[in-house]
Design a protein around this motif. Structure first.
Motif, PDB file in Angstrom:
ATOM      1  N   ASP A 287      -3.596  -5.322  -0.031  1.00  0.00           N
ATOM      2  CA  ASP A 287      -4.675  -4.383   0.230  1.00  0.00           C
ATOM      3  C   ASP A 287      -4.290  -3.517   1.428  1.00  0.00           C
ATOM      4  OD1 ASP A 287      -7.210  -3.212  -0.048  1.00  0.00           O
ATOM      5  OD2 ASP A 287      -8.050  -4.541   1.468  1.00  0.00           O
ATOM      6  N   ASP A 288      -4.741  -2.304   1.408  1.00  0.00           N
ATOM      7  CA  ASP A 288      -4.544  -1.379   2.522  1.00  0.00           C
ATOM      8  C   ASP A 288      -5.758  -0.468   2.507  1.00  0.00           C
ATOM      9  OD1 ASP A 288      -3.834   0.981   4.011  1.00  0.00           O
ATOM     10  OD2 ASP A 288      -1.726   0.449   3.775  1.00  0.00           O
ATOM     11  N   PRO A 289      -6.457  -0.306   3.628  1.00  0.00           N
ATOM     12  CA  PRO A 289      -7.653   0.542   3.638  1.00  0.00           C
ATOM     13  C   PRO A 289      -7.381   1.965   3.154  1.00  0.00           C
ATOM     14  CG  PRO A 289      -7.484  -0.683   5.689  1.00  0.00           C
ATOM     15  CD  PRO A 289      -6.217  -0.946   4.924  1.00  0.00           C
ATOM     16  N   ALA A 290      -6.171   2.457   3.338  1.00  0.00           N
ATOM     17  CA  ALA A 290      -5.838   3.813   2.888  1.00  0.00           C
ATOM     18  C   ALA A 290      -5.905   3.945   1.373  1.00  0.00           C
ATOM     19  CB  ALA A 290      -4.451   4.212   3.392  1.00  0.00           C
ATOM     20  N   LEU A 291      -5.771   2.840   0.646  1.00  0.00           N
ATOM     21  CA  LEU A 291      -5.803   2.910  -0.819  1.00  0.00           C
ATOM     22  C   LEU A 291      -7.163   3.349  -1.344  1.00  0.00           C
ATOM     23  CD1 LEU A 291      -3.652  -0.191  -1.806  1.00  0.00           C
ATOM     24  CD2 LEU A 291      -2.984   2.225  -1.783  1.00  0.00           C
ATOM     25  N   ASP A 292      -8.221   3.189  -0.537  1.00  0.00           N
ATOM     26  CA  ASP A 292      -9.538   3.667  -0.967  1.00  0.00           C
ATOM     27  C   ASP A 292      -9.622   5.192  -0.954  1.00  0.00           C
ATOM     28  OD1 ASP A 292     -10.746   1.241  -1.600  1.00  0.00           O
ATOM     29  OD2 ASP A 292     -11.229   0.851   0.514  1.00  0.00           O
ATOM     30  N   PHE A 293      -8.648   5.849  -0.354  1.00  0.00           N
ATOM     31  CA  PHE A 293      -8.625   7.309  -0.311  1.00  0.00           C
ATOM     32  C   PHE A 293      -7.741   7.902  -1.401  1.00  0.00           C
ATOM     33  CE2 PHE A 293     -10.059   5.978   3.801  1.00  0.00           C
ATOM     34  CZ  PHE A 293     -11.008   6.912   4.145  1.00  0.00           C
ATOM     35  N   VAL A 294      -7.197   7.046  -2.261  1.00  0.00           N
ATOM     36  CA  VAL A 294      -6.353   7.476  -3.377  1.00  0.00           C
ATOM     37  C   VAL A 294      -7.216   7.521  -4.623  1.00  0.00           C
ATOM     38  CG1 VAL A 294      -4.349   6.861  -4.779  1.00  0.00           C
ATOM     39  CG2 VAL A 294      -4.311   6.441  -2.321  1.00  0.00           C
ATOM     40  N   THR A 295      -7.005   8.537  -5.452  1.00  0.00           N
ATOM     41  CA  THR A 295      -7.746   8.657  -6.701  1.00  0.00           C
ATOM     42  C   THR A 295      -6.751   8.687  -7.851  1.00  0.00           C
ATOM     43  OG1 THR A 295      -9.471   9.902  -5.601  1.00  0.00           O
ATOM     44  CG2 THR A 295      -9.384  10.077  -7.982  1.00  0.00           C
ATOM     45  N   PRO A 296      -6.903   7.794  -8.814  1.00  0.00           N
ATOM     46  CA  PRO A 296      -7.885   6.715  -8.893  1.00  0.00           C
ATOM     47  C   PRO A 296      -7.544   5.601  -7.898  1.00  0.00           C
ATOM     48  CG  PRO A 296      -6.370   6.563 -10.749  1.00  0.00           C
ATOM     49  CD  PRO A 296      -6.021   7.822 -10.002  1.00  0.00           C
ATOM     50  N   ALA A 297      -8.576   4.893  -7.442  1.00  0.00           N
ATOM     51  CA  ALA A 297      -8.387   3.805  -6.477  1.00  0.00           C
ATOM     52  C   ALA A 297      -7.558   2.696  -7.120  1.00  0.00           C
ATOM     53  CB  ALA A 297      -9.733   3.260  -6.013  1.00  0.00           C
ATOM     54  N   PRO A 298      -6.447   2.314  -6.478  1.00  0.00           N
ATOM     55  CA  PRO A 298      -5.562   1.309  -7.074  1.00  0.00           C
ATOM     56  C   PRO A 298      -6.150  -0.102  -7.120  1.00  0.00           C
ATOM     57  CG  PRO A 298      -4.404   2.607  -5.410  1.00  0.00           C
ATOM     58  CD  PRO A 298      -5.868   2.923  -5.284  1.00  0.00           C
TER      59      PRO A 298
ATOM     60  N   GLY B 293       0.786  -1.232   0.000  1.00  0.00           N
ATOM     61  CA  GLY B 293       0.000   0.000   0.000  1.00  0.00           C
ATOM     62  C   GLY B 293       0.816   1.279   0.000  1.00  0.00           C
ATOM     63  N   ARG B 294       1.771   1.391   0.921  1.00  0.00           N
ATOM     64  CA  ARG B 294       2.574   2.619   0.973  1.00  0.00           C
ATOM     65  C   ARG B 294       3.382   2.808  -0.297  1.00  0.00           C
ATOM     66  NH1 ARG B 294       5.512   1.813   6.580  1.00  0.00           N
ATOM     67  NH2 ARG B 294       5.985  -0.044   5.399  1.00  0.00           N
ATOM     68  N   GLN B 295       3.938   1.715  -0.811  1.00  0.00           N
ATOM     69  CA  GLN B 295       4.708   1.795  -2.042  1.00  0.00           C
ATOM     70  C   GLN B 295       3.816   2.234  -3.204  1.00  0.00           C
ATOM     71  OE1 GLN B 295       4.662  -0.766   0.090  1.00  0.00           O
ATOM     72  NE2 GLN B 295       6.758  -1.248   0.650  1.00  0.00           N
ATOM     73  N   THR B 296       2.585   1.737  -3.221  1.00  0.00           N
ATOM     74  CA  THR B 296       1.644   2.105  -4.278  1.00  0.00           C
ATOM     75  C   THR B 296       1.357   3.597  -4.244  1.00  0.00           C
ATOM     76  OG1 THR B 296       0.662  -0.099  -4.200  1.00  0.00           O
ATOM     77  CG2 THR B 296      -0.663   1.645  -5.226  1.00  0.00           C
ATOM     78  N   VAL B 297       1.163   4.148  -3.067  1.00  0.00           N
ATOM     79  CA  VAL B 297       0.921   5.590  -2.939  1.00  0.00           C
ATOM     80  C   VAL B 297       2.135   6.371  -3.437  1.00  0.00           C
ATOM     81  CG1 VAL B 297       0.528   7.478  -1.306  1.00  0.00           C
ATOM     82  CG2 VAL B 297      -0.762   5.345  -1.079  1.00  0.00           C
ATOM     83  N   ALA B 298       3.338   5.938  -3.064  1.00  0.00           N
ATOM     84  CA  ALA B 298       4.551   6.635  -3.521  1.00  0.00           C
ATOM     85  C   ALA B 298       4.685   6.562  -5.045  1.00  0.00           C
ATOM     86  CB  ALA B 298       5.787   6.032  -2.852  1.00  0.00           C
TER      87      ALA B 298
END
Length: 126
Positions: A60-71, A32-37
């Motif tokens: 999966d990471d619940p924080a990924l639902d707050f990223v747009t577009p959702a990964p 998840g964190r790597q995906t956000v970066a």
């Protein structure tokens, strides 16, 4: 692509990936964190997700639902994991200790919004 796990290391890795010719059409992230970066760096570089590069998170990471577009990502439903572990324990208790075979619990894939066929050129920008 290996990196040291730091945001700077991930950013450096993304910078190397987007310079490849031809540019890859997808990045499979370790978490998840790597995906956000990865996604924020692609955004900084003006690379559109998923139009130019798809991004999939292994975890999966619940924080990924707050990223747009959702990964897009893999998800291990707790009930599926529990049932799989229970079946494996039962199997181990019922077979001889010399019998071994792998057991798999496959996660569910959630395509979400970062998965698409690229629609534009995938060569690095000049």
């Amino acid at each position: 692509l290996k990196h040291d796990g730091t945001p700077a290391g991930i950013i450096s890795g993304v910078d190397r990936i987007v310079q490849l010719n031809p540019r890859p059409t997808g990045i499979f992230s370790a978490g998840g964190r790597q995906t956000v970066a990865i996604m924020t760096r692609l955004l900084q570089l003006g690379i559109r997700v998923p139009e130019e590069i798809s991004v999939i998170s292994r975890d999966d990471d619940p924080a990924l639902d707050f990223v747009t577009p959702a990964p897009a990502r893999y998800f291990r439903p707790p009930i599926k994991l529990a049932r799989g572990v229970f079946r494996e324990v039962e199997r181990q208790l019922s077979v001889s200790s010399q019998e071994t075979s792998p057991s798999f619990i496959f996660p569910d894939f959630q395509p979400k919004a970062t998965l698409a066929r690229p629609t534009s050129s995938t060569s690095p920008s000049s």
